[in-house]
Design a protein around this motif. Sequence first.
Motif, PDB file in Angstrom:
ATOM      1  N   ASN A 160      -1.560   6.246  10.586  1.00 45.08           N
ATOM      2  CA  ASN A 160      -2.644   5.504  11.236  1.00 45.08           C
ATOM      3  C   ASN A 160      -3.533   4.798  10.214  1.00 45.08           C
ATOM      4  OD1 ASN A 160      -2.498   5.693  14.148  1.00 45.08           O
ATOM      5  ND2 ASN A 160      -2.739   7.898  13.897  1.00 45.08           N
ATOM      6  N   TYR A 161      -3.744   5.432   9.072  1.00 42.82           N
ATOM      7  CA  TYR A 161      -4.535   4.801   8.008  1.00 42.82           C
ATOM      8  C   TYR A 161      -3.858   3.519   7.522  1.00 42.82           C
ATOM      9  CZ  TYR A 161      -6.993   4.221   3.544  1.00 42.82           C
ATOM     10  OH  TYR A 161      -7.719   3.713   2.498  1.00 42.82           O
ATOM     11  N   LEU A 162      -2.554   3.577   7.321  1.00 44.56           N
ATOM     12  CA  LEU A 162      -1.826   2.397   6.856  1.00 44.56           C
ATOM     13  C   LEU A 162      -1.897   1.258   7.865  1.00 44.56           C
ATOM     14  CD1 LEU A 162       1.319   4.076   5.252  1.00 44.56           C
ATOM     15  CD2 LEU A 162      -0.297   2.561   4.077  1.00 44.56           C
ATOM     16  N   PRO A 170       0.830  -1.216   0.000  1.00 43.82           N
ATOM     17  CA  PRO A 170       0.000   0.000   0.000  1.00 43.82           C
ATOM     18  C   PRO A 170       0.861   1.260   0.000  1.00 43.82           C
ATOM     19  CG  PRO A 170      -0.751  -1.555   1.670  1.00 43.82           C
ATOM     20  CD  PRO A 170       0.553  -2.069   1.172  1.00 43.82           C
ATOM     21  N   LEU A 171       0.375   2.280  -0.700  1.00 41.88           N
ATOM     22  CA  LEU A 171       1.072   3.568  -0.774  1.00 41.88           C
ATOM     23  C   LEU A 171       0.035   4.660  -0.539  1.00 41.88           C
ATOM     24  CD1 LEU A 171       3.597   4.569  -3.599  1.00 41.88           C
ATOM     25  CD2 LEU A 171       2.224   6.217  -2.346  1.00 41.88           C
ATOM     26  N   VAL A 172       0.255   5.464   0.470  1.00 37.98           N
ATOM     27  CA  VAL A 172      -0.720   6.472   0.877  1.00 37.98           C
ATOM     28  C   VAL A 172      -0.091   7.859   0.855  1.00 37.98           C
ATOM     29  CG1 VAL A 172      -1.990   7.359   2.890  1.00 37.98           C
ATOM     30  CG2 VAL A 172      -2.229   4.968   2.208  1.00 37.98           C
ATOM     31  N   VAL A 173      -0.837   8.812   0.330  1.00 32.19           N
ATOM     32  CA  VAL A 173      -0.434  10.217   0.317  1.00 32.19           C
ATOM     33  C   VAL A 173      -1.217  10.964   1.391  1.00 32.19           C
ATOM     34  CG1 VAL A 173      -0.557  12.365  -1.002  1.00 32.19           C
ATOM     35  CG2 VAL A 173       0.197  10.263  -2.120  1.00 32.19           C
ATOM     36  N   ASP A 174      -0.499  11.696   2.227  1.00 28.89           N
ATOM     37  CA  ASP A 174      -1.160  12.527   3.235  1.00 28.89           C
ATOM     38  C   ASP A 174      -0.163  13.543   3.765  1.00 28.89           C
ATOM     39  OD1 ASP A 174      -2.673  13.663   5.267  1.00 28.89           O
ATOM     40  OD2 ASP A 174      -3.604  11.770   5.807  1.00 28.89           O
ATOM     41  N   PRO A 175      -0.434  14.837   3.610  1.00 30.46           N
ATOM     42  CA  PRO A 175       0.471  15.847   4.158  1.00 30.46           C
ATOM     43  C   PRO A 175       0.538  15.816   5.685  1.00 30.46           C
ATOM     44  CG  PRO A 175      -1.492  16.867   3.197  1.00 30.46           C
ATOM     45  CD  PRO A 175      -1.552  15.425   2.857  1.00 30.46           C
ATOM     46  N   VAL A 176      -0.497  15.253   6.341  1.00 30.85           N
ATOM     47  CA  VAL A 176      -0.469  15.053   7.793  1.00 30.85           C
ATOM     48  C   VAL A 176       0.023  13.633   8.027  1.00 30.85           C
ATOM     49  CG1 VAL A 176      -1.797  15.073   9.927  1.00 30.85           C
ATOM     50  CG2 VAL A 176      -2.398  16.653   8.086  1.00 30.85           C
TER      51      VAL A 176
END
Length: 343
Positions: free
Chosen positions: A138-140, A126-132
């Motif tokens: 936590n999502y990952l 999985p690869l997640v983008v989030d500036p926070v």
Amino acid sequence: MFSLSQLWYAPRWFHWVLILLLLPLSLLFALISATRRQAFKLGIKQSCKVDAAVIIVGNISVGGNGKTPLVVYLAQLLTEQGYRPGILTRGYGGKSGVYPLQVNAESQVTEVGDEPMLMIQHVTCPLVVDPVRARGANYLVEQCHCDVIICDDGLQHYALQRDVEIVVMDGHRRLGNQLLLPAGPLREGKWRLKTSDFIVTNGELAQEGEYAMSLQPGDFINISNPQRKCKLSDMQQTVTALAGIGNPQRFFSLLAKYNIKMKQQLSFVDHHDFKASDLPSGRVLMTEKDAVKCRSFAHEDCWYLPVKATLSDAFSKELLSKLSGTVLKISSKNTNNNINNTN
């Protein structure tokens, strides 16, 4: 023509006049940075600890040092070792109305940025983008069930606690004039290298205590028709080379190393938003990072060069050894919590 690169990495005597004028701003930057670090240390500003091991891949200088190939290398290594890694990145250059945003092959570069679109082509995790970063981490953990998070370019993001820090350094430019922004290229002082777990040197011989990383090129791939490939040794035609990365000269030097004849070298700022008018006629060679932004309009003779990071077995063994204890400790804590909750 004057450039910050000259000022930071190859200053001549007259550049030092401007450097001296910028020093008060660098001192202000140092004060603000130190105050921020101390606020996290004292608990005035809160930091987040997630239920997974966190590996930070970052640098203490601005510009591209080779973090993206290293992140891909780590994701592939950890997957092979049976871990469930996830990649977390800010997604610089992209803009979305919803975060966290999970990246897939159909994502738009305008939403997630160029580097995530490059990475997703080479990893299965999985690869997640989030500036926070804390929210994305936590999502990952909660949605993707990752046990290791590889945070791309998060060395100064102290709101996310970390277990392993890897600093990537350009082996040729290194720390430049060793001054903080804006008089120099540094986000944090040289002292920060001593607090990190690993220093990875890209492109030159590693010094004592560092691990060398080299970027091995593959075959050129045609942008409009990826089934067409061309070996480095077969690229005999005179070309235009272009690059919109942190250090374009690294790409041009790589091409020159393989005796590719360049009639023109076009440098753009990092994360440049390419348009069709940026691509000249004739054979054009570019980096894979640039190619992900040119797919919809690249002409038939535009090619990109993928590269793959290689590091020593010593680095992999040391990293896996450090990581195994951390993951085991987190897993044990979570098991105990589940038992207590059941009781």
